[in-house]
Design an enzyme around this catalytic site. Structure first.
Site, PDB file in Angstrom:
ATOM      1  N   ALA A 144       0.879  -1.348  -0.247  1.00 51.50           N
ATOM      2  CA  ALA A 144      -0.275   0.282   0.205  1.00 51.50           C
ATOM      3  C   ALA A 144       1.010   0.940   0.307  1.00 51.50           C
ATOM      4  CB  ALA A 144      -1.169  -0.145   1.626  1.00 51.50           C
ATOM      5  N   GLU A 188       4.631  -4.905   7.626  1.00 46.44           N
ATOM      6  CA  GLU A 188       3.918  -3.747   7.806  1.00 46.44           C
ATOM      7  C   GLU A 188       4.262  -3.616   9.145  1.00 46.44           C
ATOM      8  OE1 GLU A 188       2.378  -5.927   6.134  1.00 46.44           O
ATOM      9  OE2 GLU A 188       1.076  -5.226   5.045  1.00 46.44           O
ATOM     10  N   GLY A 237       0.507  -4.676   1.619  1.00 43.99           N
ATOM     11  CA  GLY A 237      -0.311  -5.834   0.115  1.00 43.99           C
ATOM     12  C   GLY A 237      -0.347  -5.750  -1.560  1.00 43.99           C
ATOM     13  N   GLU A 255       0.026  -9.231  -0.409  1.00 49.41           N
ATOM     14  CA  GLU A 255      -1.722  -9.380  -0.421  1.00 49.41           C
ATOM     15  C   GLU A 255      -2.790 -10.165  -1.421  1.00 49.41           C
ATOM     16  OE1 GLU A 255      -1.451  -6.725   2.671  1.00 49.41           O
ATOM     17  OE2 GLU A 255      -2.529  -7.612   4.341  1.00 49.41           O
TER      18      GLU A 255
HETATM   19  N1  COA Z   1       5.079   3.833  -1.191  1.00 44.98           N
HETATM   20  C1  COA Z   1       5.370   4.041  -2.282  1.00 44.98           C
HETATM   21  N2  COA Z   1       6.523   4.566  -2.215  1.00 44.98           N
HETATM   22  C2  COA Z   1       6.584   3.292  -2.047  1.00 44.98           C
HETATM   23  C3  COA Z   1       6.607   2.234  -1.621  1.00 44.98           C
HETATM   24  C4  COA Z   1       5.310   2.023  -0.660  1.00 44.98           C
HETATM   25  N3  COA Z   1       4.969   0.655  -0.525  1.00 44.98           N
HETATM   26  N4  COA Z   1       7.657   1.285  -1.572  1.00 44.98           N
HETATM   27  C5  COA Z   1       8.840   1.975  -2.670  1.00 44.98           C
HETATM   28  N5  COA Z   1       7.786   3.643  -3.058  1.00 44.98           N
HETATM   29  C6  COA Z   1       8.800   4.416  -3.356  1.00 44.98           C
HETATM   30  C7  COA Z   1      10.074   5.069  -2.937  1.00 44.98           C
HETATM   31  O1  COA Z   1       9.317   5.329  -1.434  1.00 44.98           O
HETATM   32  C8  COA Z   1      11.143   4.969  -3.651  1.00 44.98           C
HETATM   33  O2  COA Z   1      10.469   6.711  -3.635  1.00 44.98           O
HETATM   34  P1  COA Z   1      11.322   7.785  -4.030  1.00 44.98           P
HETATM   35  O3  COA Z   1      11.845   7.818  -5.754  1.00 44.98           O
HETATM   36  O4  COA Z   1      10.260   9.041  -4.999  1.00 44.98           O
HETATM   37  O5  COA Z   1      12.297   7.826  -3.081  1.00 44.98           O
HETATM   38  C9  COA Z   1      10.856   4.700  -5.131  1.00 44.98           C
HETATM   39  O6  COA Z   1       9.046   3.906  -5.157  1.00 44.98           O
HETATM   40  C10 COA Z   1      11.550   3.493  -5.062  1.00 44.98           C
HETATM   41  O7  COA Z   1      11.705   2.871  -3.923  1.00 44.98           O
HETATM   42  P2  COA Z   1      13.101   2.762  -3.271  1.00 44.98           P
HETATM   43  O8  COA Z   1      13.098   2.005  -2.135  1.00 44.98           O
HETATM   44  O9  COA Z   1      14.114   3.901  -3.281  1.00 44.98           O
HETATM   45  O10 COA Z   1      13.813   0.831  -3.854  1.00 44.98           O
HETATM   46  P3  COA Z   1      14.631  -0.500  -3.505  1.00 44.98           P
HETATM   47  O11 COA Z   1      15.654  -0.519  -4.612  1.00 44.98           O
HETATM   48  O12 COA Z   1      15.862   0.928  -2.455  1.00 44.98           O
HETATM   49  O13 COA Z   1      14.033  -0.255  -2.340  1.00 44.98           O
HETATM   50  C11 COA Z   1      12.072  -1.305  -1.389  1.00 44.98           C
HETATM   51  C12 COA Z   1      12.908  -1.775  -3.115  1.00 44.98           C
HETATM   52  C13 COA Z   1      11.142  -2.573  -1.802  1.00 44.98           C
HETATM   53  C14 COA Z   1      12.749  -2.830  -0.020  1.00 44.98           C
HETATM   54  C15 COA Z   1      11.765  -0.214  -0.961  1.00 44.98           C
HETATM   55  O14 COA Z   1      11.246   0.525  -1.650  1.00 44.98           O
HETATM   56  C16 COA Z   1      10.560  -0.410   0.185  1.00 44.98           C
HETATM   57  O15 COA Z   1      11.217  -1.387   0.932  1.00 44.98           O
HETATM   58  N6  COA Z   1       9.172  -0.544   0.293  1.00 44.98           N
HETATM   59  C17 COA Z   1       8.841  -0.518   1.410  1.00 44.98           C
HETATM   60  C18 COA Z   1       7.260  -1.267   1.328  1.00 44.98           C
HETATM   61  C19 COA Z   1       6.679  -1.702   2.366  1.00 44.98           C
HETATM   62  O16 COA Z   1       6.934  -1.997   3.240  1.00 44.98           O
HETATM   63  N7  COA Z   1       5.915  -2.128   2.144  1.00 44.98           N
HETATM   64  C20 COA Z   1       4.389  -2.451   2.859  1.00 44.98           C
HETATM   65  C21 COA Z   1       3.643  -1.245   3.125  1.00 44.98           C
HETATM   66  S1  COA Z   1       2.224  -1.534   4.206  1.00 44.98           S
END
Ligand code: COA
Length: 261
Positions: free
Chosen positions: A66, A135, A112, A115
């Site tokens: 999400a 989460e 999400g 999910e």
């Molecule tokens: N919501 C909003 N934005 C998200 C996102 C999310 N769930 N997941 C990634 N993004 C965005 C990042 O903020 C980043 O944006 P920016 O370029 O404007 O800074 C972009 O997507 C790229 O992500 P980034 O984190 O830079 O890539 P990465 O390769 O370093 O890491 C992940 C990849 C997936 C490990 C990391 O993005 C992450 O942990 N995301 C969240 C996962 C999460 O907690 N999901 C559950 C949400 S309830």
């Protein structure tokens, strides 16, 4: 209808929905969730569609969860609950519809995204895919049914490990624990997904729908009631022309030509 954050394409009888927010790793904001539902409804309503596929744009993410910006700005308990209920309702629609849904997981399937993947019937993943319900690391818990579907798929112990620790697992581990059904090299993902979808598209759709309902409904009740559900659905499948065609083709030693009714 075409949107920028949700793309749709019909290839023969397979309807492909692509979540298209690669700049945010296809994270599901409210707008994307609404359009995903709209696109899904379109696939469901089209009688020419036999199978629905859901995937993410690019080669890095299926859906990275999400949208965390929206979770950060949730302003009330009610807003949080509404958000959860909305997602849960859409995932139920996907899970309980009569058409088979294949989740084509092309990278991160977190929160999400995981999910959403779990609400599909069959999950095929690229070998670079990663799964998790992280989460807990944001101070919250899964809100789109993750605490319910993960233990049903992988068992209580592994679900608690993944949810309590916010673990991320790779595709091979997901395959071993039963979170996905197939893992293929990233470059072959779409081809393999289409071959799974095209095989399903040739099956008799009423029987497929009855099998899906029986499995889903049966898992929610005791064995005796589950078998009663199966009997009713067996009778529905037996009432079709496709039952006559399938059995006749077997007896005549030829391939069946299912008509869909
Ligand atoms: N919501 C909003 N934005 C998200 C996102 C999310 N769930 N997941 C990634 N993004 C965005 C990042 O903020 C980043 O944006 P920016 O370029 O404007 O800074 C972009 O997507 C790229 O992500 P980034 O984190 O830079 O890539 P990465 O390769 O370093 O890491 C992940 C990849 C997936 C490990 C990391 O993005 C992450 O942990 N995301 C969240 C996962 C999460 O907690 N999901 C559950 C949400 S309830």
């Amino acid at each position: 209808m075409e949107y920028s954050n949700i793309l749709t394409e019909k290839k023969d009888s397979v309807f492909v929905i692509t979540i298209n927010r690669p700049e945010a790793l296809n994270a599901l904001n409210e707008d994307t969730v609404g359009k995903l539902e709209h696109a899904f409804d379109q696939g469901l309503a089209d009688p020419g569609v036999r199978v629905i596929m859901i995937t993410g744009q690019g080669n890095k993410a299926f859906v990275a969860g999400a949208d965390i910006n929206e979770i950060n700005s949730l302003s009330s308990v009610k807003a949080a609950q509404d958000k959860s209920i909305r997602g849960i309702d859409i995932l139920f629609k996907i899970e309980q519809c009569d058409k088979p849904v294949i989740m084509v997981i092309n990278g991160y399937a977190l929160g999400g995204g995981c999910e959403l993947a779990m609400a599909g019937d069959i999950r095929i993943a690229s070998d670079n895919a990663k799964f998790g319900l992280p989460e807990i690391n944001l101070g919250i818990i899964p809100g789109y049914g993750g605490t319910q579907r993960l233990p049903r798929l992988v068992g209580i112990g592994m679900a608690k490990m993944m949810i309590f620790y916010g673990m991320t697992i790779d595709a091979q581990t997901a395959l071993q624990i039963g979170l996905v059904e197939k893992v293929v090299p990233a470059g072959q993902l779409m081809e393999e997904a289409f071959s799974l979808a095209n095989l399903l598209a040739q099956k008799p759709p009423v029987a497929l729908a009855m099998a899906k309902r029986s499995i889903n409904e049966g898992l929610e009740v005791d064995l005796k009631r589950g078998c009663a559900v199966e009997s009713s659905n067996f009778a529905v499948a037996c009432s079709t022309e496709d039952r006559r065609e399938g059995t006749r083709a077997f007896l005549e030693k030829r391939k069946p030509q299912f008509k869909g009714y």
